[in-house]
Every structure is written in structure tokens, then in C-alpha cells.
Design an enzyme around this catalytic site. Structure first.
Site, PDB file in Angstrom:
ATOM      1  N   PHE A 138      14.239  -9.332  -1.007  1.00 28.21           N
ATOM      2  CA  PHE A 138      13.550 -10.620  -1.138  1.00 28.21           C
ATOM      3  C   PHE A 138      12.894 -10.661  -2.505  1.00 28.21           C
ATOM      4  O   PHE A 138      12.034  -9.846  -2.805  1.00 28.21           O
ATOM      5  CB  PHE A 138      12.491 -10.847  -0.049  1.00 28.21           C
ATOM      6  CG  PHE A 138      11.859 -12.207  -0.178  1.00 28.21           C
ATOM      7  CD1 PHE A 138      12.458 -13.317   0.401  1.00 28.21           C
ATOM      8  CD2 PHE A 138      10.704 -12.393  -0.935  1.00 28.21           C
ATOM      9  CE1 PHE A 138      11.907 -14.584   0.246  1.00 28.21           C
ATOM     10  CE2 PHE A 138      10.153 -13.660  -1.091  1.00 28.21           C
ATOM     11  CZ  PHE A 138      10.753 -14.755  -0.500  1.00 28.21           C
ATOM     12  N   ASP A 223      10.535  -4.677  -8.590  1.00 30.88           N
ATOM     13  CA  ASP A 223       9.813  -5.862  -8.138  1.00 30.88           C
ATOM     14  C   ASP A 223       8.641  -5.372  -7.281  1.00 30.88           C
ATOM     15  O   ASP A 223       8.804  -5.022  -6.117  1.00 30.88           O
ATOM     16  CB  ASP A 223      10.726  -6.795  -7.337  1.00 30.88           C
ATOM     17  CG  ASP A 223       9.993  -8.078  -6.919  1.00 30.88           C
ATOM     18  OD1 ASP A 223       8.757  -8.120  -7.051  1.00 30.88           O
ATOM     19  OD2 ASP A 223      10.667  -9.017  -6.444  1.00 30.88           O
ATOM     20  N   LYS A 252       1.380 -12.131  -6.394  1.00 34.93           N
ATOM     21  CA  LYS A 252       0.578 -12.111  -5.159  1.00 34.93           C
ATOM     22  C   LYS A 252      -0.887 -11.706  -5.411  1.00 34.93           C
ATOM     23  O   LYS A 252      -1.660 -12.535  -5.865  1.00 34.93           O
ATOM     24  CB  LYS A 252       1.278 -11.247  -4.116  1.00 34.93           C
ATOM     25  CG  LYS A 252       2.596 -11.907  -3.669  1.00 34.93           C
ATOM     26  CD  LYS A 252       3.124 -11.455  -2.321  1.00 34.93           C
ATOM     27  CE  LYS A 252       4.176 -12.431  -1.814  1.00 34.93           C
ATOM     28  NZ  LYS A 252       5.538 -11.909  -1.792  1.00 34.93           N
TER      29      LYS A 252
HETATM   30  C1  LIG Z   1       6.662 -12.758  -2.334  1.00 33.87           C
HETATM   31  C2  LIG Z   1       7.641 -12.048  -3.184  1.00 33.87           C
HETATM   32  C3  LIG Z   1       8.271 -12.701  -4.254  1.00 33.87           C
HETATM   33  C4  LIG Z   1       8.100 -14.167  -4.528  1.00 33.87           C
HETATM   34  O1  LIG Z   1       6.797 -14.522  -4.842  1.00 33.87           O
HETATM   35  P1  LIG Z   1       6.355 -16.066  -4.729  1.00 33.87           P
HETATM   36  O2  LIG Z   1       4.968 -16.088  -5.312  1.00 33.87           O
HETATM   37  O3  LIG Z   1       6.386 -16.429  -3.288  1.00 33.87           O
HETATM   38  O4  LIG Z   1       7.325 -16.859  -5.532  1.00 33.87           O
HETATM   39  C5  LIG Z   1       9.133 -11.964  -5.046  1.00 33.87           C
HETATM   40  N1  LIG Z   1       9.373 -10.660  -4.803  1.00 33.87           N
HETATM   41  C6  LIG Z   1       8.783  -9.997  -3.786  1.00 33.87           C
HETATM   42  C7  LIG Z   1       9.069  -8.547  -3.573  1.00 33.87           C
HETATM   43  C8  LIG Z   1       7.918 -10.675  -2.924  1.00 33.87           C
HETATM   44  O5  LIG Z   1       7.372 -10.031  -1.887  1.00 33.87           O
END
Ligand SMILES: *Cc1c(COP(=O)(O)O)cnc(C)c1O
Length: 405
Positions: A138, A223, A252
């Protein structure tokens, strides 16, 4: 039904399926709904709320900076961006950073950086660069990002997708090496798959990927939008394996639970591919976001919240692993980041709903897993309380499940 819910259903797009609770106030790990009911927030806004709702030092930074200068645009320098980027680079060991707002934008930035780096530094022929990602990943919801998704629902109806992505099984370093070609620009990976169901890869996986990437001149991009900033008990989750990626994304919790603030950070030769006008965002790097990002980093480090995540996370995992329910298939996690996989005959969504009625907020994720990612200010007693309520809630599902089985 609540007026707020009625209006949201009438005028909103139905791209979420919220639990039927209308929150009106939050403080630390506590939130309250419009009827005055209290809940323990064990979801922490998918890890955006790591410092706890309304952290006083971040709120003070918000009020102070908002009154002084908020969004001047990148047409000018502002006095908050430099200190924020410097601190983020210092804490992550990266050379330079590019500020954005949401996580998806930081990942988009990573994809653009990797492609242009491949073309201009690695000398991959124009428009041929490939990026390898993992099944079950994700990385957000933009078109390019969902082009990498292996979840049919994330993609269905949204094509056509940009080419140049390849998927390999998560946790399988040999599969990564086999997928690399001379055109491979980067390998993008979550140190623990969050939305994919709190999937912890086998020990040594990230270190093996790092050495494979180095050997083939492929960028390793971590990520860390969900796993970073202390969530797994270290500043970055890659630190558990002593891995230093070539680039990474943060988001986040970087916004202190108040605003969207994200960063793409990398080695200088990677960030150097961007020239003025190549990439940007009206709000990215604004003074208010930078002040809050800096305050969030200072709170994380200065208040020893990462150590708290490590210690209390071990406690949370031990308590969850100690639950003696026939409905629990597996408990996975690290730090204050835990997933409880349930037997297929119970719906994690229904469990999360019943648990909310029992005063604890969580959320189901894929693979029938209930996720716990509370703010780091949670106490051991609050964890015990939440776990006991979770056990009591599971017991409600246990008897009917036995009857069916
Ligand atoms: C939540 C998340 C995203 C996307 O972040 P948004 O602020 O919702 O666009 C990307 N990568 C990971 C691993 C995430 O958990």
C-alpha cells in the site's frame, strides 16, 4: 440517526465505510463522540496520531506559526522550511529532502525521482525505467501508485494505468533479484506492510534486499510513511536490520496529528535530479506545515516517545499473544504496531464495530486482521484495558462461530 451522519451520507461520496460514531473531541489516546461517550483510540488515525490527539507542544507551534506566517508559497523562502528539512535529514541520515503534503504525494515524488535518476545517472534509455514493488503493498491512492497495487478493488475501473512497474512477492529477496533488469531504477518497499495486514517480513529480508539493490545499482526506497517516526519502536523501521536505504518517504505522524506533512528524503545524487519547475506543490513546504513537522520531530525525540513505543509495544504484543481465543489465527507486529488475524469465519469489520461499542476504536485491514496502532502516549494500564475489552468482544463472536463450525 445523527444529523452529521445523515448529511455526510446525503452529500458525501461513499468512498469510506466509517463505523457509526461521530467524534467531536480528542485528547491524547482519548476521544469522545457527540453523545459524550468516551473511547480509547487504538487506531491513532492509521498512525497519523502517534503523538496523541492535541499534543500541547504541537498545538502551541500551530497557533504561534499560524498567527505569524502560514502559506507563503515556494515562490519565496520561508524561515521554517530550512530548519525542518535539516532536522529531518539529520534524524534519518539522508542528504536532502523534498517536502510535500500527503503520503501519496511523497510516493509520487519518489517514483519521479527514481525514474529521472535512472535516466540521467544510471543511463537507462529514455522512458524505459522500471520500478519494482511488492505484492500486497500500500503506497497510496493516486493513479501511478495504484498501478503498482495487487489489490483488485484498488484498481478496478480506474485504468488505464501507466506502465513501468513490476511486482514481486513480499518477503522474498531472491524474487527481487530475479526481477531486476538493466532498466530497473528502484525497489520500493514497506519495512512492514501496514494496510496489507501488518505483515512482518522474515528476519534478514530488508538487509538482503539492500545488498541486492547495491549490487545491481538499484535504488532501495523505503516507504516509512506508516512504519517510520517511532511506530515500530525505532525512529525508522529499517533500523531494526541496520539498513540504510537510498531514499525514503515519511508522512502521517510527521504532521503531528494536525496537518498533512510529508517528505521524500534521499541521497544527494537522487534529489539532485530535480531542477526548478520539475516538480512541486502549492502547499508543500509551507511555513505552517514545516513548523508543525519540526515540532513533531522534536516531541518524538525530546519526549522519548520512540522508547515508549518499543516498551509499550512489547507489552501490547505480549498481551495480545497471551489471549486464549480460538478465533485468533496470528498476532503480528513490532512496537506499537500490531495486527491480530482472525479466523475466516469472523469478520474483522464486525469485530471492530462491536469493539467500538465496547469503548475501543480499532480498524480492520486486509486479511481479516484487526489493527492496533495507538498514540505513543498510551499507558500500560490503557493497553490492558483495551486488550481486555477486545477479549470480551471476541468472546461474543466465539459462541456463534463454534455453533457454525
Ligand atoms: C498511508 C500510507 C500512504 C499514503 O499516505 P496518504 O497520506 O494517505 O496519501 C503511503 N504509504 C504507506 C506505507 C502508507 O501507510
Amino acid at each position: 440517526m445523527s444529523e452529521a451522519v445523515t448529511l455526510e451520507r446525503r452529500y458525501g461520496a461513499a468512498n469510506y465505510e466509517p463505523l457509526p460514531i461521530v467524534l467531536v473531541r480528542g485528547a491524547g489516546v482519548h476521544v469522545w463522540d457527540e453523545t459524550g461517550r468516551h473511547y480509547l483510540d487504538m487506531l491513532g488515525a492509521y498512525s497519523a496520531q502517534s503523538l496523541g490527539h492535541g499534543h500541547p507542544r504541537v498545538l502551541a507551534a500551530l497557533a504561534d506559526q499560524a498567527a505569524r506566517l502560514a502559506v507563503p508559497s515556494r515562490a519565496f523562502h520561508n524561515d521554517r522550511l530550512g530548519p525542518f528539512l535539516a532536522r529531518a535529514c539529520q534524524l534519518t541520515g539522508m542528504d536532502a529532502a523534498l517536502p510535500m503534503n500527503t503520503g501519496a504525494e511523497a510516493v509520487e515524488t519518489a517514483l519521479k525521482a527514481a525514474r529521472k535518476w535512472a535516466e540521467t545517472v544510471k543511463r537507462v534509455p529514455a522512458d524505459r525505467a522500471e520500478i519494482i514493488a511488492c505484492e500486497g503493498n500500500f503506497h497510496g491512492r493516486s493513479i501511478a501508485v495504484i498501478a503498482m497495487s495487487s489489490d483488485p478493488q484498488y484498481r478496478a475501473g480506474f485504468g488505464p494505468f501507466p506502465p513501468g512497474f513490476r511486482l514481486v512477492p513480499y518477503g522474498d529477496a531472491a524474487a527481487l533479484e530475479a526481477a531486476i533488469t538493466p532498466a530497473t531504477a528502484a525497489f520500493l518497499v514497506e519495512p512492514i506492510q501496514g494496510e496489507g495486514g501488518i505483515v512482518v517480513p522474515p528476519p534478514g529480508y530488508l538487509a538482503a534486499c539492500a545488498s541486492i539493490c547495491r549490487r545491481h545499482d538499484v535504488l532501495l526506497i523505503a516507504d516509512e510513511i506508516q512504519t517510520g517516526l517511532g511506530r515500530t519502536g525505532r525512529f525508522l523501521a529499517v533500523e531494526h536490520e541496520g539498513v540504510k536505504p537510498d531514499a525514503l518517504t515519511l508522512g502521517k505522524a510527521l504532521g503531528g496529528g494536525l496537518l498533512p506533512v510529508s517528505l521524500f528524503l534521499a541521497r544527494r545524487d537522487v534529489t539532485d535530479v530535480f531542477r526548478p519547475g520539475d516538480h512541486g506543490s502549492t502547499f508543500g513546504g509551507n511555513a505552517l506545515g514545516a513548523a508543525i513537522g519540526l515540532a513533531a520531530l522534536e516531541v518524538l525525540v525530546g519526549e522519548a516517545l520512540i522508547e515508549r513505543s518499543a516498551v509499550l509495544g512489547a507489552h501490547l504484543l505480549a498481551r495480545l499473544r497471551g489471549l486464549n481465543s480460538p478465533l485468533i489465527r496470528d498476532v503480528r507486529g513490532r512496537g506499537l504496531f500490531a495486527g491480530v488475524e482472525l479466523a475466516p469465519m469472523v469478520e474483522a469489520h464486525a469485530v471492530a464495530e462491536a469493539l467500538a461499542a465496547n469503548g475501543v476504536l480499532t480498524k480492520d485491514t486486509r486479511r481479516n486482521t484487526v489493527r492496533f496502532a495507538p498514540p505513543f502516549v498510551v499507558t500500560a494500564a490503557e493497553i490492558d484495558d483495551a486488550v481486555e475489552r477486545f477479549a470480551a468482544t471476541l468472546a461474543l463472536f466465539d459462541a456463534p462461530a463454534r455453533a457454525i463450525a
